[in-house]
Write an enzyme that holds these catalytic residues in place. Structure first.
Site, PDB file in Angstrom:
ATOM      1  N   CYS A   2      35.113 -51.184  44.642  1.00 24.41           N
ATOM      2  CA  CYS A   2      34.543 -51.355  45.979  1.00 24.41           C
ATOM      3  C   CYS A   2      33.276 -52.212  45.936  1.00 24.41           C
ATOM      4  O   CYS A   2      32.552 -52.209  44.947  1.00 24.41           O
ATOM      5  CB  CYS A   2      34.170 -50.003  46.558  1.00 24.41           C
ATOM      6  SG  CYS A   2      35.539 -48.854  46.589  1.00 24.41           S
ATOM      7  N   ARG A  27      35.399 -58.653  42.894  1.00 29.23           N
ATOM      8  CA  ARG A  27      35.436 -57.303  42.329  1.00 29.23           C
ATOM      9  C   ARG A  27      36.815 -56.656  42.481  1.00 29.23           C
ATOM     10  O   ARG A  27      37.123 -55.689  41.791  1.00 29.23           O
ATOM     11  CB  ARG A  27      34.382 -56.423  43.019  1.00 29.23           C
ATOM     12  CG  ARG A  27      32.970 -56.846  42.723  1.00 29.23           C
ATOM     13  CD  ARG A  27      31.991 -56.113  43.600  1.00 29.23           C
ATOM     14  NE  ARG A  27      31.897 -54.703  43.309  1.00 29.23           N
ATOM     15  CZ  ARG A  27      31.154 -54.163  42.353  1.00 29.23           C
ATOM     16  NH1 ARG A  27      30.429 -54.942  41.585  1.00 29.23           N
ATOM     17  NH2 ARG A  27      31.118 -52.863  42.166  1.00 29.23           N
ATOM     18  N   TRP A  77      38.537 -50.631  47.180  1.00 29.57           N
ATOM     19  CA  TRP A  77      39.592 -50.613  46.162  1.00 29.57           C
ATOM     20  C   TRP A  77      40.074 -49.174  46.133  1.00 29.57           C
ATOM     21  O   TRP A  77      39.359 -48.271  45.683  1.00 29.57           O
ATOM     22  CB  TRP A  77      38.999 -51.040  44.826  1.00 29.57           C
ATOM     23  CG  TRP A  77      39.998 -51.273  43.738  1.00 29.57           C
ATOM     24  CD1 TRP A  77      40.701 -52.417  43.485  1.00 29.57           C
ATOM     25  CD2 TRP A  77      40.405 -50.348  42.729  1.00 29.57           C
ATOM     26  NE1 TRP A  77      41.511 -52.257  42.387  1.00 29.57           N
ATOM     27  CE2 TRP A  77      41.354 -50.994  41.911  1.00 29.57           C
ATOM     28  CE3 TRP A  77      40.072 -49.022  42.437  1.00 29.57           C
ATOM     29  CZ2 TRP A  77      41.965 -50.376  40.821  1.00 29.57           C
ATOM     30  CZ3 TRP A  77      40.675 -48.398  41.360  1.00 29.57           C
ATOM     31  CH2 TRP A  77      41.614 -49.090  40.563  1.00 29.57           C
ATOM     32  N   ASN A 103      30.796 -46.544  47.048  1.00 26.44           N
ATOM     33  CA  ASN A 103      31.524 -47.001  45.852  1.00 26.44           C
ATOM     34  C   ASN A 103      31.387 -45.889  44.821  1.00 26.44           C
ATOM     35  O   ASN A 103      30.292 -45.393  44.594  1.00 26.44           O
ATOM     36  CB  ASN A 103      30.888 -48.303  45.345  1.00 26.44           C
ATOM     37  CG  ASN A 103      31.440 -48.733  43.998  1.00 26.44           C
ATOM     38  OD1 ASN A 103      32.528 -48.315  43.598  1.00 26.44           O
ATOM     39  ND2 ASN A 103      30.703 -49.569  43.301  1.00 26.44           N
ATOM     40  N   GLY A 104      32.499 -45.478  44.222  1.00 23.51           N
ATOM     41  CA  GLY A 104      32.460 -44.398  43.230  1.00 23.51           C
ATOM     42  C   GLY A 104      33.471 -43.325  43.595  1.00 23.51           C
ATOM     43  O   GLY A 104      34.386 -43.572  44.390  1.00 23.51           O
ATOM     44  N   GLU A 483      44.265 -60.012  22.789  1.00 27.34           N
ATOM     45  CA  GLU A 483      43.551 -60.600  23.921  1.00 27.34           C
ATOM     46  C   GLU A 483      44.419 -61.651  24.623  1.00 27.34           C
ATOM     47  O   GLU A 483      44.428 -61.729  25.854  1.00 27.34           O
ATOM     48  CB  GLU A 483      42.214 -61.192  23.439  1.00 27.34           C
ATOM     49  CG  GLU A 483      41.401 -61.922  24.488  1.00 27.34           C
ATOM     50  CD  GLU A 483      41.030 -61.093  25.711  1.00 27.34           C
ATOM     51  OE1 GLU A 483      41.205 -59.869  25.712  1.00 27.34           O
ATOM     52  OE2 GLU A 483      40.582 -61.704  26.706  1.00 27.34           O
ATOM     53  N   LYS A 487      45.382 -61.460  28.551  1.00 24.13           N
ATOM     54  CA  LYS A 487      45.088 -62.546  29.510  1.00 24.13           C
ATOM     55  C   LYS A 487      46.334 -62.918  30.281  1.00 24.13           C
ATOM     56  O   LYS A 487      46.312 -63.061  31.494  1.00 24.13           O
ATOM     57  CB  LYS A 487      44.585 -63.790  28.783  1.00 24.13           C
ATOM     58  CG  LYS A 487      43.161 -64.045  28.464  1.00 24.13           C
ATOM     59  CD  LYS A 487      42.094 -63.878  29.467  1.00 24.13           C
ATOM     60  CE  LYS A 487      41.810 -62.462  29.834  1.00 24.13           C
ATOM     61  NZ  LYS A 487      40.649 -61.838  29.320  1.00 24.13           N
ATOM     62  N   GLU A 490      47.650 -60.002  32.721  1.00 24.99           N
ATOM     63  CA  GLU A 490      46.828 -59.622  33.875  1.00 24.99           C
ATOM     64  C   GLU A 490      46.816 -60.680  34.981  1.00 24.99           C
ATOM     65  O   GLU A 490      46.661 -60.333  36.149  1.00 24.99           O
ATOM     66  CB  GLU A 490      45.403 -59.239  33.462  1.00 24.99           C
ATOM     67  CG  GLU A 490      44.553 -60.358  32.953  1.00 24.99           C
ATOM     68  CD  GLU A 490      43.170 -59.899  32.530  1.00 24.99           C
ATOM     69  OE1 GLU A 490      42.656 -58.919  33.084  1.00 24.99           O
ATOM     70  OE2 GLU A 490      42.590 -60.552  31.645  1.00 24.99           O
ATOM     71  N   HIS A 506      58.794 -53.857  12.273  1.00 23.89           N
ATOM     72  CA  HIS A 506      58.871 -52.410  12.489  1.00 23.89           C
ATOM     73  C   HIS A 506      59.200 -52.071  13.940  1.00 23.89           C
ATOM     74  O   HIS A 506      58.918 -50.957  14.387  1.00 23.89           O
ATOM     75  CB  HIS A 506      57.561 -51.753  12.048  1.00 23.89           C
ATOM     76  CG  HIS A 506      57.244 -52.016  10.612  1.00 23.89           C
ATOM     77  ND1 HIS A 506      57.901 -51.382   9.584  1.00 23.89           N
ATOM     78  CD2 HIS A 506      56.396 -52.906  10.026  1.00 23.89           C
ATOM     79  CE1 HIS A 506      57.452 -51.846   8.423  1.00 23.89           C
ATOM     80  NE2 HIS A 506      56.532 -52.775   8.671  1.00 23.89           N
ATOM     81  N   LYS A 605      37.025 -56.201  39.001  1.00 28.51           N
ATOM     82  CA  LYS A 605      36.189 -56.868  38.000  1.00 28.51           C
ATOM     83  C   LYS A 605      35.354 -55.861  37.214  1.00 28.51           C
ATOM     84  O   LYS A 605      35.213 -55.975  36.011  1.00 28.51           O
ATOM     85  CB  LYS A 605      35.282 -57.891  38.684  1.00 28.51           C
ATOM     86  CG  LYS A 605      34.387 -58.675  37.720  1.00 28.51           C
ATOM     87  CD  LYS A 605      35.192 -59.581  36.818  1.00 28.51           C
ATOM     88  CE  LYS A 605      34.365 -60.241  35.744  1.00 28.51           C
ATOM     89  NZ  LYS A 605      35.193 -60.797  34.665  1.00 28.51           N
TER      90      LYS A 605
HETATM   91  C1  F6R Z   1      40.194 -58.398  31.194  1.00 27.83           C
HETATM   92  C2  F6R Z   1      38.953 -57.771  31.572  1.00 27.83           C
HETATM   93  C3  F6R Z   1      38.818 -56.306  31.398  1.00 27.83           C
HETATM   94  C4  F6R Z   1      37.382 -55.933  31.020  1.00 27.83           C
HETATM   95  C5  F6R Z   1      37.215 -54.412  31.005  1.00 27.83           C
HETATM   96  C6  F6R Z   1      35.825 -54.014  30.556  1.00 27.83           C
HETATM   97  O1  F6R Z   1      40.159 -59.773  31.367  1.00 27.83           O
HETATM   98  O2  F6R Z   1      38.048 -58.413  32.037  1.00 27.83           O
HETATM   99  O3  F6R Z   1      39.737 -55.805  30.489  1.00 27.83           O
HETATM  100  O4  F6R Z   1      37.098 -56.476  29.776  1.00 27.83           O
HETATM  101  O5  F6R Z   1      37.462 -53.901  32.276  1.00 27.83           O
HETATM  102  O6  F6R Z   1      34.866 -54.526  31.427  1.00 27.83           O
HETATM  103  P1  F6R Z   1      33.364 -54.673  30.986  1.00 27.83           P
HETATM  104  O7  F6R Z   1      33.295 -55.696  29.920  1.00 27.83           O
HETATM  105  O8  F6R Z   1      32.630 -55.067  32.230  1.00 27.83           O
HETATM  106  O9  F6R Z   1      32.937 -53.318  30.465  1.00 27.83           O
END
Ligand code: F6R
Length: 610
Positions: A2, A27, A77, A103-104, A483, A487, A490, A506, A605
């Site tokens: 949010c 966000r 959200w 938010n929360g 990673e 990427k 997502e 395996h 985010k």
């Molecule tokens: C993926 C991504 C997330 C964040 C994760 C942790 O691209 O951005 O997987 O890495 O939500 O977020 P932070 O780094 O803000 O703790």
């Protein structure tokens, strides 16, 4: 997650609140709303809409709200209740006197709701937030601040709140516990927001509200109170980054812009943290003697930051011979953490607000461990929970998929590992000098890779319609494989799995056929031949391979369908260089598929709830 914005001042609040919400779109959200106290009659008016903020703007264009100099807005959200108009914020109490955005998560909302319903309160939504408005109503006896303070004492969970009261048409109240909230200080006007970008084009003066604090904002004053309702002094900081840094500046997407910023971000970190052959980690908060005493390190993080942590383990164990555990914070926080005062915790987080990372850090701290944060956001909650902070200063990262924050975290981990190697006298001066020299070349290498972005887009095109991907790497590039897969999945929604190449036989090899894409991270290294064997096994089963290989490796063309080259560097630095083509590949596939690259579905985010 949010997003909250709020305004009290002398200008019409609605356009400012909407502009703030748009800056928080990154966000992640699924509905939005706005509420104001009309200047003419002090009546509260609200407008809410499911979907994008454009839907709210369209609604406001059809039925505008009255002129007002006081208001709050919110992008939601969904956690409790579907994304709908009824569940969108702001929420009223029964008398429509109190208005709340949140938010929360209010963890005890069911218990509070039952109690309030027994007292006759009527609820209109399925949200946890609505209880806050009714609880304030319950405590309200003409003193807005007192009612808020009493209500807050009954809430369990995490919250950032913006609250209005019809009887106080010049007052905005803000409160935070565990969810981010800042105050923007202007001239005869003040703002609240979940994050700095929302207010950056209005003011650069900010107050980072601390947990448990309640702020009373009027157009010409900000007063902050602690949990015991005592007034506390506040520090007004000046935000360093520019308005341009939160704009696309001609790039098609924030993600693309942020990938392009990586050479400068890495160069900046090296400039600030390397002096001659020495790594200088000001802000660490620990002397060399203290660093040497830790007999165990745990790295805690989530998502991409967790993958950075995995690389950190390889580096620290290699350079300093200290055992390092890497833990997904969401798991670690509920486990028996075997930590004590001889344990160093390295918490990695772009936002510094990730609920699980914060909770894990608090658990470990209570057991006597020391905490170092590697973090991008100045003044965030994590930095306040830590004994030392290594800021990556990568600038605001707006694209939901982390790119520059990741490579900045990797760079900082190289430096921290070198420092530990030095402190433990494992790494020789000559080795350190050589690695630092190679690190200094990385920004230029990144610029070189960026030149092949059109080629990568061309390579990506035929793969965009593959049903599933496997990303394989070995040793220090196993985290790169994880990673790369994250990427891709997502932002393109294509199922993708990252695997240690040696584990392929395996299980995952069963996936391989001519419709699967396999990305093999195969730079020159001691285990290059092993990777080639894995690639042959994939080719034998008709899998289509994109190899990430070292420039000049012509032979790899015999084992792959397509090759993306990275410049030659020291084997241990290849994960930094591999990161960029993997990002570009995911980006290109997502663009080919027409996906919303900067705001992928369902994602937020900064994950400020569990
Ligand atoms: C993926 C991504 C997330 C964040 C994760 C942790 O691209 O951005 O997987 O890495 O939500 O977020 P932070 O780094 O803000 O703790």
């Amino acid at each position: 997650m949010c997003g909250i914005t709020g305004y009290v001042g002398h200008r019409n609040a609605v356009p400012l609140l909407l502009a703030g919400l748009e800056k928080l779109e990154y966000r992640g959200y699924d509905s939005s709303g706005i509420g104001i106290v009309a200047s003419a009659n002090a009546k509260i008016e609200i407008s809410k809409a499911p979907g994008k903020i454009k839907a709210l703007k369209d609604l406001l264009a059809l039925s505008p709200l009255s002129p007002s100099t006081l208001g709050i807005s919110h992008s939601r959200w969904a956690t409790h209740g579907a994304p709908s108009k009824a569940n969108a914020h702001p929420h009223f109490d029964c008398t429509q006197k109190i208005l709340v955005v949140h938010n929360g998560i209010i963890e005890n909302y069911e218990e509070l709701k039952d109690r309030l319903m027994q007292k006759g309160h009527k609820f209109l939504s399925q949200t946890d937030t609505e209880v806050v408005a009714h609880l304030i109503e319950e405590h309200y006896q003409g003193d807005f601040l007192a009612a808020v303070q009493k209500a807050l004492k009954e809430l369990k969970g995490s919250f950032a709140l913006g609250i209005l009261c019809r009887d106080d048409p010049d007052t905005l109240i803000a409160a935070r516990l565990g969810s981010p909230l800042i105050i923007g200080v202007g001239k005869n006007e003040n703002f609240i927001a979940s994050d700095v970008p929302a207010i950056l084009d209005q003011t650069k003066k900010v107050i980072y509200l601390k947990d448990g604090e309640v702020a009373v904002l009027k157009s010409d004053s900000v007063a902050v109170y602690n949990l015991a309702s005592k007034k506390v002094s506040v520090k007004v900081d000046t935000v360093k980054f520019s308005v341009e840094s939160v704009q696309k500046q001609g790039f098609a997407h924030f993600m693309l812009k942020e990938m392009h910023e990586q050479p400068d971000v890495i160069a900046q970190i090296l400039k600030a943290r390397v002096c001659g052959d020495q790594v200088v980690l000001d802000g660490l908060g620990l002397s060399d003697a203290q660093l040497k005493k830790f007999n165990r390190i745990f790295i805690v993080a989530c998502g991409t930051a967790y993958h950075a942590g995995l690389l950190g383990k390889y580096l620290m164990e290699k350079f300093a011979h200290v055992p390092v555990g890497v833990e997904a914070a969401s798991e670690f926080r509920y486990r028996e953490q075997l930590v004590d005062k001889k344990t160093l915790i390295i918490a990695i987080s772009q936002s510094g607000e990730t609920a699980d990372t914060l909770a894990a850090v608090k658990e470990c701290r209570a057991k006597g461990a020391k905490i170092i944060a590697i973090c991008n956001v100045v003044g965030s909650s994590l930095t306040r929970e830590s004994d030392g902070v290594l800021y990556t200063h990568a600038g605001p990262e707006i694209g939901v998929a982390s790119t520059k924050a990741y490579t900045a975290q990797l760079t900082m981990l190289y430096l921290l590992a070198l420092k530990l190697g030095n402190v433990h006298a494992v790494l020789s001066k000559a080795e350190q000098r050589f690695l630092i020299g190679e690190l200094r070349k990385i920004p230029e290498h990144f610029r070189e890779i960026l030149k092949s972005k059109s080629l990568i887009a061309k390579i990506a095109k035929p793969y965009a319609h593959f049903g599933c991907f496997l990303f394989l790497g070995r040793n220090i590039n196993y985290p790169s494989a994880l990673e790369g897969a994250l990427k891709l999945k997502e932002i393109s929604y294509i199922p993708a799995e990252g695997y240690a190449a040696g584990e392929m036989k395996h299980g995952p090899i069963a996936l391989i056929d001519e419709y699967r894409g396999v990305v093999c991270i195969a730079p020159q290294s001691d285990i290059y031949e092993k990777m080639i064997s894995n690639m042959q096994e994939i080719r034998a089963r008709k899998g289509k391979i994109i190899a990430i290989a070292t420039a000049g490796d012509e032979g790899i063309k015999n084992h792959s369908t397509d090759v993306i080259y990275i410049p030659k560097t020291h084997e241990l630095l290849t994960p930094l260089l591999a990161a960029l083509p993997l990002q570009l590949l995911a980006y290109s596939v997502a663009v080919h598929l027409g996906c919303d690259v900067d705001q992928p579905r369902n994602l937020a985010k900064s994950v400020t709830v569990e």
